[in-house]
Scaffold this active site. Structure first.
Site, short mmCIF file in Angstrom:
data_model
loop_
_atom_site.label_atom_id
_atom_site.label_comp_id
_atom_site.label_asym_id
_atom_site.label_seq_id
_atom_site.Cartn_x
_atom_site.Cartn_y
_atom_site.Cartn_z
N ARG A 28 62.00 37.98 59.91
CA ARG A 28 61.20 38.35 61.09
C ARG A 28 61.86 39.50 61.86
NH1 ARG A 28 58.51 35.04 66.27
NH2 ARG A 28 56.43 35.78 65.75
N HIS A 73 65.62 34.91 61.39
CA HIS A 73 65.14 35.47 62.66
C HIS A 73 66.01 36.65 63.07
CE1 HIS A 73 63.12 35.81 66.35
NE2 HIS A 73 63.43 34.67 66.94
N TYR A 115 67.60 38.19 69.69
CA TYR A 115 68.64 37.22 69.34
C TYR A 115 69.73 37.91 68.51
CZ TYR A 115 65.32 34.14 71.50
OH TYR A 115 64.49 33.57 72.42
N ARG A 159 50.47 30.76 70.61
CA ARG A 159 50.13 29.91 71.75
C ARG A 159 48.87 29.09 71.53
NH1 ARG A 159 51.76 34.87 75.71
NH2 ARG A 159 50.94 35.99 73.92
N ASN A 204 63.23 39.61 68.54
CA ASN A 204 63.15 39.05 69.90
C ASN A 204 64.48 38.96 70.64
OD1 ASN A 204 60.43 38.85 69.58
ND2 ASN A 204 60.39 36.64 69.21
N THR A 236 59.02 27.75 69.85
CA THR A 236 60.04 26.95 70.53
C THR A 236 59.37 26.03 71.53
OG1 THR A 236 61.75 28.61 70.22
CG2 THR A 236 62.06 27.07 72.05
N TYR A 268 57.61 23.98 77.39
CA TYR A 268 59.01 23.59 77.19
C TYR A 268 59.35 22.29 77.92
CZ TYR A 268 58.88 28.54 76.01
OH TYR A 268 58.54 29.76 75.47
N GLN A 321 62.58 28.35 60.44
CA GLN A 321 63.15 29.58 61.01
C GLN A 321 64.60 29.33 61.41
OE1 GLN A 321 62.76 31.28 65.00
NE2 GLN A 321 61.71 33.02 64.06
#
EC number: 1.6.99.1
Length: 400
Positions: free
Chosen positions: A244, A192, A197, A349, A195, A38, A376, A115
């Site tokens: 995922r 997804h 969601y 990352r 994490n 993201t 971001y 995704q």
């Protein structure tokens, strides 16, 4: 930005990381995957992929032929969202921009998977209220945290336990988003369910205290995720679908390893996927977030969970497994993990800060540091201006 200090790279070119593998219909030339990242550069209003920078950003990271790129999380519908600067794939304008991105990735002979991301309680309730949308989750009597509860009540948009009809609507939206992705040129989609969601909120007993067929047992908590998987598979084919999961994740107030039955929950999901696979509907991959990274906002080495591992998945699910979480600075771990011929490694990352990361992994070259402050930020800075290794040498980064 200089190179990462106190890090000794290891060349991985002689490992399985650089052996080809078939994922769905795609013949990957190596197993270093770009997982969903993201970046909050989409344009508002409209949740449109950034017209100025997104094509270049993805093209830079697709430069090594045969790379699997899973896009940043993408909303199937307005109700799925709640962040102004994350992209969607429901409107003609969005699809037009995605088509350009997929074309750029394919021109580099790499592969693009989208995704599909539905926020649930991780959305901003005030943003949803502004747009006349519900603030959804599995249940209505447990919030992600006190801050979200306060925001929701202040916006007069309290958390809503979605109805069975609303679940069906979400399933339809996943299907349409998958069809839109393929029509725009994507090679597949990743659902997804990790994490913290919406789908993960149904899987976790902390966030799901429903008493209908979507809660109360391992089988019921898995129902929504599996309904989405089945519907999307029926729409575009199993070879174009991945899933995922984050069994040990605590991001967005998930239970992680503190929940004694968490491995059993995910073992059931994986078992159901394998059962479908044996009936001719094997997904392209399962993508697991490592317990090495229980919260993506923490830096490397922080928030590690040492009470379990994802190894249990291999004895249940017999297809390819992507594993993501703090691998870039631990090539010695990668060397061991990829000995299993079904394993791919997601690098997050450091794919942000190293557009040529695959070359660096192969040759054991130093890595560019990343700048967390620009992850971001609505700017080209920290997005399309990270240099390749050769460019970094010309900038004198090796001397910093």
């Amino acid at each position: 930005m200089p190179f990462v200090k106190d890090f000794k790279p290891q060349a991985l070119g002689d490992t399985n990381l650089f052996k080809p593998i078939k994922i769905g219909n795609n013949e990957l030339l190596h197993r270093a995957v770009i997982p969903p990242l993201t970046r909050m550069r989409a344009q508002h209003p409209g949740n449109i992929p950034n017209r100025d920078w997104a094509v270049e950003y993805y093209a830079q990271r697709a430069q090594r032929p045969g790379t699997l790129i899973i896009t940043e999380g993408t909303f199937p519908s307005p109700q799925s969202g709640g962040y102004d600067n994350a992209p969607g794939i429901w409107s003609e304008e969005q699809i037009k921009e995605w088509t350009k991105i997929f074309k750029a990735i394919h021109e580099n002979k790499s592969f693009a998977w989208v995704q599909l991301w539905v926020l649930g309680w991780a959305a901003f309730p005030d943003t949803l209220a502004r747009d006349g949308l519900r603030y959804d989750s599995a249940s209505d009597n447990v919030y992600m945290n006190a801050e979200q509860e306060e925001k929701a009540k202040k916006a007069n948009n309290p958390q809503h336990s979605i109805t069975k009809d609303e679940i069906k609507q979400y399933v339809k939206e996943y299907v349409q988003a998958a069809k839109n992705s393929i029509a725009a040129g994507a090679d597949g989609v990743e659902i997804h369910s990790a994490n913290g969601y919406l789908l993960n909120q149904f899987l976790d007993p902390h966030s799901n205290n429903r008493t209908d067929e979507y809660g109360g047992s391992i089988e019921n908590r898995a129902r929504f995720t599996l309904e989405v998987v089945d519907a999307v598979v029926d729409a575009i084919g199993p070879e174009k679908v991945g899933l995922r999961l984050s069994p040990y994740g605590v991001f967005n107030s998930m239970s992680g390893g503190a929940e004694t039955g968490i491995v059993a929950q995910y073992a059931y999901v994986l078992g159901e996927l394998e059962r479908r696979a044996k009936a001719g509907k094997r997904l392209a991959f399962v993508h697991l977030v490592e317990p090495r990274v229980t919260n993506p906002f923490l830096t490397e080495g922080e928030g590690e969970y040492n009470g379990g591992s994802n190894k249990f998945a291999y004895s249940i699910w017999k297809g390819p497994i992507i594993r993501a979480g703090n691998f870039a600075l631990h090539p010695e771990v990668v060397r061991e993990e990829v000995k299993d011929p079904r394993t791919l490694i997601g690098y997050g990352r450091f794919f942000i800060s190293n557009p040529d990361l695959v070359d660096r992994l192969e040759k054991g070259l130093p890595l560019n540091k990343y700048d967390r402050d620009t992850f971001y930020k609505m700017s080209a800075e920290g997005y399309i201006d990270y240099p390749t290794y050769e460019e970094a040498l010309k900038l004198g980064w090796d001397k910093n």
